[in-house]
Design a protein around this motif. Structure first.
Motif, PDB file in Angstrom:
ATOM      1  N   LYS A  81       0.815  -1.221   0.000  1.00 61.50           N
ATOM      2  CA  LYS A  81       0.000   0.000   0.000  1.00 61.50           C
ATOM      3  C   LYS A  81       0.850   1.274   0.000  1.00 61.50           C
ATOM      4  CE  LYS A  81      -4.016  -1.970   2.341  1.00 61.50           C
ATOM      5  NZ  LYS A  81      -4.764  -2.013   3.614  1.00 61.50           N
ATOM      6  N   GLY A  82       2.182   1.122  -0.044  1.00 59.71           N
ATOM      7  CA  GLY A  82       3.058   2.290  -0.053  1.00 59.71           C
ATOM      8  C   GLY A  82       3.127   3.011   1.285  1.00 59.71           C
ATOM      9  N   GLU A  83       2.824   2.299   2.363  1.00 62.98           N
ATOM     10  CA  GLU A  83       2.801   2.907   3.688  1.00 62.98           C
ATOM     11  C   GLU A  83       4.152   2.901   4.393  1.00 62.98           C
ATOM     12  OE1 GLU A  83      -0.278   0.811   5.813  1.00 62.98           O
ATOM     13  OE2 GLU A  83      -1.852   1.561   4.492  1.00 62.98           O
ATOM     14  N   MET A  84       5.193   2.395   3.727  1.00 67.91           N
ATOM     15  CA  MET A  84       6.527   2.349   4.320  1.00 67.91           C
ATOM     16  C   MET A  84       7.448   3.343   3.623  1.00 67.91           C
ATOM     17  SD  MET A  84       6.752   0.232   6.789  1.00 67.91           S
ATOM     18  CE  MET A  84       6.179  -1.301   7.455  1.00 67.91           C
ATOM     19  N   LEU A  85       8.146   4.157   4.414  1.00 66.44           N
ATOM     20  CA  LEU A  85       9.159   5.075   3.878  1.00 66.44           C
ATOM     21  C   LEU A  85      10.359   4.264   3.407  1.00 66.44           C
ATOM     22  CD1 LEU A  85      10.214   7.933   3.416  1.00 66.44           C
ATOM     23  CD2 LEU A  85      10.986   7.951   5.791  1.00 66.44           C
ATOM     24  N   GLU A  86      10.667   3.235   4.158  1.00 70.60           N
ATOM     25  CA  GLU A  86      11.752   2.311   3.819  1.00 70.60           C
ATOM     26  C   GLU A  86      11.431   0.978   4.462  1.00 70.60           C
ATOM     27  OE1 GLU A  86      14.081   0.875   6.137  1.00 70.60           O
ATOM     28  OE2 GLU A  86      13.052   1.831   7.797  1.00 70.60           O
ATOM     29  N   TRP A  87      11.992  -0.079   3.894  1.00 73.53           N
ATOM     30  CA  TRP A  87      11.834  -1.392   4.516  1.00 73.53           C
ATOM     31  C   TRP A  87      12.879  -2.329   3.937  1.00 73.53           C
ATOM     32  CZ3 TRP A  87      10.702  -5.975   1.986  1.00 73.53           C
ATOM     33  CH2 TRP A  87      10.317  -5.841   0.652  1.00 73.53           C
ATOM     34  N   ALA A  88      13.178  -3.363   4.688  1.00 76.83           N
ATOM     35  CA  ALA A  88      14.169  -4.335   4.238  1.00 76.83           C
ATOM     36  C   ALA A  88      14.033  -5.618   5.043  1.00 76.83           C
ATOM     37  CB  ALA A  88      15.577  -3.780   4.422  1.00 76.83           C
ATOM     38  N   VAL A  89      14.550  -6.678   4.461  1.00 78.36           N
ATOM     39  CA  VAL A  89      14.743  -7.919   5.191  1.00 78.36           C
ATOM     40  C   VAL A  89      16.169  -7.837   5.724  1.00 78.36           C
ATOM     41  CG1 VAL A  89      14.855 -10.426   5.062  1.00 78.36           C
ATOM     42  CG2 VAL A  89      13.138  -9.186   3.731  1.00 78.36           C
ATOM     43  N   VAL A  90      16.328  -7.932   7.032  1.00 82.12           N
ATOM     44  CA  VAL A  90      17.620  -7.731   7.679  1.00 82.12           C
ATOM     45  C   VAL A  90      18.178  -9.063   8.180  1.00 82.12           C
ATOM     46  CG1 VAL A  90      18.808  -6.503   9.542  1.00 82.12           C
ATOM     47  CG2 VAL A  90      16.925  -5.401   8.321  1.00 82.12           C
ATOM     48  N   HIS A  91      19.456  -9.257   7.950  1.00 81.88           N
ATOM     49  CA  HIS A  91      20.155 -10.482   8.348  1.00 81.88           C
ATOM     50  C   HIS A  91      19.511 -11.721   7.732  1.00 81.88           C
ATOM     51  CE1 HIS A  91      22.156  -7.813  11.049  1.00 81.88           C
ATOM     52  NE2 HIS A  91      21.063  -7.588  11.732  1.00 81.88           N
ATOM     53  N   GLY A  92      18.833 -11.534   6.599  1.00 82.78           N
ATOM     54  CA  GLY A  92      18.206 -12.645   5.901  1.00 82.78           C
ATOM     55  C   GLY A  92      17.042 -13.255   6.644  1.00 82.78           C
ATOM     56  N   ARG A  93      16.526 -12.566   7.660  1.00 80.74           N
ATOM     57  CA  ARG A  93      15.499 -13.171   8.493  1.00 80.74           C
ATOM     58  C   ARG A  93      14.234 -12.325   8.611  1.00 80.74           C
ATOM     59  NH1 ARG A  93      20.175 -15.354  10.037  1.00 80.74           N
ATOM     60  NH2 ARG A  93      20.252 -17.368  11.020  1.00 80.74           N
ATOM     61  N   ALA A  94      14.272 -11.281   9.392  1.00 83.87           N
ATOM     62  CA  ALA A  94      13.070 -10.503   9.703  1.00 83.87           C
ATOM     63  C   ALA A  94      12.993  -9.242   8.848  1.00 83.87           C
ATOM     64  CB  ALA A  94      13.073 -10.115  11.185  1.00 83.87           C
ATOM     65  N   SER A  95      11.774  -8.776   8.613  1.00 79.71           N
ATOM     66  CA  SER A  95      11.550  -7.521   7.908  1.00 79.71           C
ATOM     67  C   SER A  95      11.436  -6.390   8.921  1.00 79.71           C
ATOM     68  CB  SER A  95      10.260  -7.599   7.084  1.00 79.71           C
ATOM     69  OG  SER A  95      10.365  -8.589   6.088  1.00 79.71           O
ATOM     70  N   TYR A  96      12.005  -5.249   8.553  1.00 81.36           N
ATOM     71  CA  TYR A  96      11.933  -4.028   9.356  1.00 81.36           C
ATOM     72  C   TYR A  96      11.534  -2.900   8.417  1.00 81.36           C
ATOM     73  CZ  TYR A  96      14.838  -6.241  12.996  1.00 81.36           C
ATOM     74  OH  TYR A  96      15.350  -7.066  13.975  1.00 81.36           O
ATOM     75  N   GLY A  97      10.800  -1.923   8.924  1.00 84.34           N
ATOM     76  CA  GLY A  97      10.449  -0.791   8.079  1.00 84.34           C
ATOM     77  C   GLY A  97       9.955   0.390   8.887  1.00 84.34           C
ATOM     78  N   THR A  98       9.947   1.549   8.231  1.00 85.91           N
ATOM     79  CA  THR A  98       9.503   2.787   8.853  1.00 85.91           C
ATOM     80  C   THR A  98       8.169   3.208   8.258  1.00 85.91           C
ATOM     81  OG1 THR A  98      11.804   3.499   9.138  1.00 85.91           O
ATOM     82  CG2 THR A  98      10.093   5.206   9.290  1.00 85.91           C
TER      83      THR A  98
END
Length: 190
Positions: free
Chosen positions: A65-82
């Motif tokens: 929905k475009g609700e994240m300013l940034e996001w990534a899968v970190v350390h190949g495991r969990a997703s994080y985003g702003t």
């Protein structure tokens, strides 16, 4: 003075969360973004304060929905985003917004908001970083190995940032960061 987003990034275990917690406690004028993540909460973490803990499905929905300013899968495991909305609101309100994120996220924010300030939080030394990661005891040996490999890449990216703050002492590093956030000259360096 125009409100400006400051992005704090650095390698795993450098103390980004600890510096941000100091700022939260001692500088109420600074608005700290709360990231969303799909990883489980660590002991002592509170949903909505440290992170918004969400399911993988909910996270994917926010991204689509475009609700994240940034996001990534970190350390190949969990997703994080702003989440984008609260950041835009803080800027509109003239607050001093701070994002505490990883390198991948900082690069996405630079692409989306190049006018933001980018500050790299560095350890005093590589050995200190390894000691901090092992000492916190929140990861398995395998997870530590993955994080240390990621940290090598993250450390090499310091040159992409507008400023570097060494986290040799939390209070000092936090105060230096807040001072940089207030400085209109930070982006004038060449």
């Amino acid at each position: 003075m125009t409100s400006r987003l400051t992005v704090l990034a650095g390698p795993t275990a450098v103390g980004k969360g600890t510096v941000a917690a100091y700022i939260r406690e001692h500088h109420p004028e600074v608005w700290l973004s709360v990231s969303a993540t799909t990883r489980p909460a660590r002991p002592g973490e509170v949903d909505g304060r440290h992170y918004h803990f969400v399911s993988g499905e909910d996270f994917a929905d926010m991204v689509s929905k475009g609700e994240m300013l940034e996001w990534a899968v970190v350390h190949g495991r969990a997703s994080y985003g702003t989440p984008r909305g609260p950041v835009e609101q803080a800027l509109a309100d003239g607050r001093l917004p701070l994002l505490e994120i990883d390198l991948q996220g900082a690069r996405q924010v630079r692409a989306a908001m190049p006018e933001a300030r980018f500050v790299f939080l560095a350890p005093p030394s590589w050995d200190d970083l390894v000691s901090r990661l092992v000492g916190r005891g929140t990861e398995t040996e395998e997870e530590r190995a993955v994080r240390l490999e990621t940290a090598k890449v993250e450390m090499a990216a310091q040159g992409e940032f507008d400023a570097v703050v060494v986290n040799d002492e939390v209070r000092r590093a936090a105060e230096e960061l807040v001072s940089l956030m207030r400085s209109p000259e930070l982006d004038d360096k060449d």
